[in-house]
Design a protein around this motif. Sequence first.
Motif, mmCIF file in Angstrom:
data_model
loop_
_atom_site.group_PDB
_atom_site.id
_atom_site.type_symbol
_atom_site.label_atom_id
_atom_site.label_comp_id
_atom_site.label_asym_id
_atom_site.label_seq_id
_atom_site.Cartn_x
_atom_site.Cartn_y
_atom_site.Cartn_z
ATOM 1 N N PHE A 77 -42.018 -4.526 1.361
ATOM 2 C CA PHE A 77 -42.841 -5.143 0.319
ATOM 3 C C PHE A 77 -43.155 -4.150 -0.799
ATOM 4 N N LEU A 78 -43.388 -2.885 -0.426
ATOM 5 C CA LEU A 78 -43.834 -1.880 -1.387
ATOM 6 C C LEU A 78 -42.732 -0.912 -1.801
ATOM 7 N N ALA A 79 -41.527 -1.095 -1.269
ATOM 8 C CA ALA A 79 -40.419 -0.192 -1.584
ATOM 9 C C ALA A 79 -39.531 -0.776 -2.679
ATOM 10 N N GLU A 80 -39.063 0.097 -3.538
ATOM 11 C CA GLU A 80 -38.142 -0.355 -4.584
ATOM 12 C C GLU A 80 -36.766 -0.650 -3.995
ATOM 13 N N HIS A 81 -36.336 0.240 -3.090
ATOM 14 C CA HIS A 81 -35.053 0.037 -2.405
ATOM 15 C C HIS A 81 -35.324 -0.597 -1.051
ATOM 16 N N LYS A 82 -34.817 -1.794 -0.825
ATOM 17 C CA LYS A 82 -35.135 -2.564 0.379
ATOM 18 C C LYS A 82 -33.987 -2.520 1.391
ATOM 19 N N GLY A 83 -33.433 -1.356 1.564
ATOM 20 C CA GLY A 83 -32.330 -1.202 2.498
ATOM 21 C C GLY A 83 -32.809 -0.945 3.919
ATOM 22 N N ILE A 84 -31.981 -1.322 4.866
ATOM 23 C CA ILE A 84 -32.229 -1.033 6.278
ATOM 24 C C ILE A 84 -30.928 -0.530 6.875
ATOM 25 N N PRO A 85 -30.923 0.649 7.503
ATOM 26 C CA PRO A 85 -29.682 1.194 8.072
ATOM 27 C C PRO A 85 -29.024 0.233 9.059
ATOM 28 N N TYR A 86 -27.723 0.338 9.167
ATOM 29 C CA TYR A 86 -26.938 -0.541 10.037
ATOM 30 C C TYR A 86 -27.474 -0.519 11.466
ATOM 31 N N VAL A 87 -27.711 0.690 11.993
ATOM 32 C CA VAL A 87 -28.185 0.818 13.371
ATOM 33 C C VAL A 87 -29.584 0.224 13.522
ATOM 34 N N SER A 88 -30.441 0.445 12.531
ATOM 35 C CA SER A 88 -31.800 -0.102 12.586
ATOM 36 C C SER A 88 -31.780 -1.622 12.550
ATOM 37 N N CYS A 89 -30.859 -2.182 11.763
ATOM 38 C CA CYS A 89 -30.728 -3.638 11.690
ATOM 39 C C CYS A 89 -30.300 -4.200 13.045
ATOM 40 N N ALA A 90 -29.329 -3.537 13.672
ATOM 41 C CA ALA A 90 -28.874 -3.980 14.993
ATOM 42 C C ALA A 90 -29.998 -3.864 16.021
ATOM 43 N N ALA A 91 -30.776 -2.777 15.949
ATOM 44 C CA ALA A 91 -31.888 -2.591 16.878
ATOM 45 C C ALA A 91 -32.961 -3.654 16.667
ATOM 46 N N GLN A 92 -33.243 -3.962 15.401
ATOM 47 C CA GLN A 92 -34.248 -4.991 15.117
ATOM 48 C C GLN A 92 -33.814 -6.347 15.652
ATOM 49 N N LEU A 93 -32.545 -6.695 15.455
ATOM 50 C CA LEU A 93 -32.031 -7.963 15.979
ATOM 51 C C LEU A 93 -32.134 -7.989 17.496
ATOM 52 N N PHE A 94 -31.759 -6.892 18.146
ATOM 53 C CA PHE A 94 -31.799 -6.840 19.614
ATOM 54 C C PHE A 94 -33.215 -7.046 20.133
ATOM 55 N N PHE A 95 -34.171 -6.306 19.587
ATOM 56 C CA PHE A 95 -35.536 -6.382 20.116
ATOM 57 C C PHE A 95 -36.215 -7.708 19.774
ATOM 58 N N SER A 96 -36.073 -8.178 18.539
ATOM 59 C CA SER A 96 -36.726 -9.434 18.172
ATOM 60 C C SER A 96 -36.134 -10.620 18.928
ATOM 61 N N LEU A 97 -34.795 -10.657 19.033
ATOM 62 C CA LEU A 97 -34.149 -11.749 19.756
ATOM 63 C C LEU A 97 -34.460 -11.670 21.245
#
Length: 308
Positions: A77-97
């Motif tokens: 919300f407060l960042a100009e660059h809204k990127g998420i690393p590939y590994v972090s994205c995979a980890a987020q999907l794993f934990f949330s799902l």
Amino acid sequence: MREFILLGLSSDWDIEVALSVLFSITYVVTVLGNVLIALVIRLDSRLHTPMYFFLTNLSLVDASYATSIVPQMLVHFLAEHKGIPYVSCAAQLFFSLGLGGIEFVLLAVMAYDHYVAVCDPLRYLVIMHGGLCTRLAITSWVSGSVNSLMQTTITFQLPMYNKYIDHISCELLAVVRLACVDTSSNEIAIMVSSIVLLMTPFCLVLLSYIQIISAILKIQSTEGRKKAFHTCASHLAVVVLCYGMAIFTYIQPSSSPSVLQEKLISLFCAILMPVLNPMIYSLRNKEVKGAFQKLLGQLSGLTSKLAT
């Protein structure tokens, strides 16, 4: 591809700042509320029963689910660059799902617990013994985790044609949409897992509550019927919210929900539902309220002693 870009809810700075403040407060309340419920149950020996054992698990799942999504969303919300690393994205999907799947199975387990409490109260502690409760809880955590591992693995093996995820997080359907190949096999896998971890528990919940309602209607005294229904009312409210949102997202007869609908449902599940659970269980449950009051009294007494 090294990172993804999450498009989020809005590109308007003022809106994002307002949402970050609102969601930060809600997130703190969510984590504190759920952790406090787990702590109160742990400290009060009167709550060391199967129902509250499963409630402890639900509170931990809700706090963890919110944590898997909300902090990253607040940063973006407060960042100009809204990127998420590939590994972090995979980890987020794993934990949330995974945590979502755990909750679906856990709610079905809690429905069975309530069924036994209402329909066979004299044998309740014999049937819902410690060993069975532990095995049911482990089954919930393992089934959700295994399904999430499978879905995350096959999803991130897909070749992606761009890095822009039109969502608030690395949600399953949003990531699959980035694929530049046919995703029929992924869609079949999502449907199968939805049937196993969503519709099957949901049907078990429905069967449990049909039996519960039938047993409640046979109770002669009005006070008895009221007490029996009160035992299950809070759980029923959580079930309606949890399964309703998931079914609307993943199992629609005609078409998939729009991207905006997916974002709003994800917000509801990550922000509102985890904070509603402690409110529902604390406001509608005399035992939990009594345990809260006892804990507050002990803390007040301790504070008074330290002050003097």
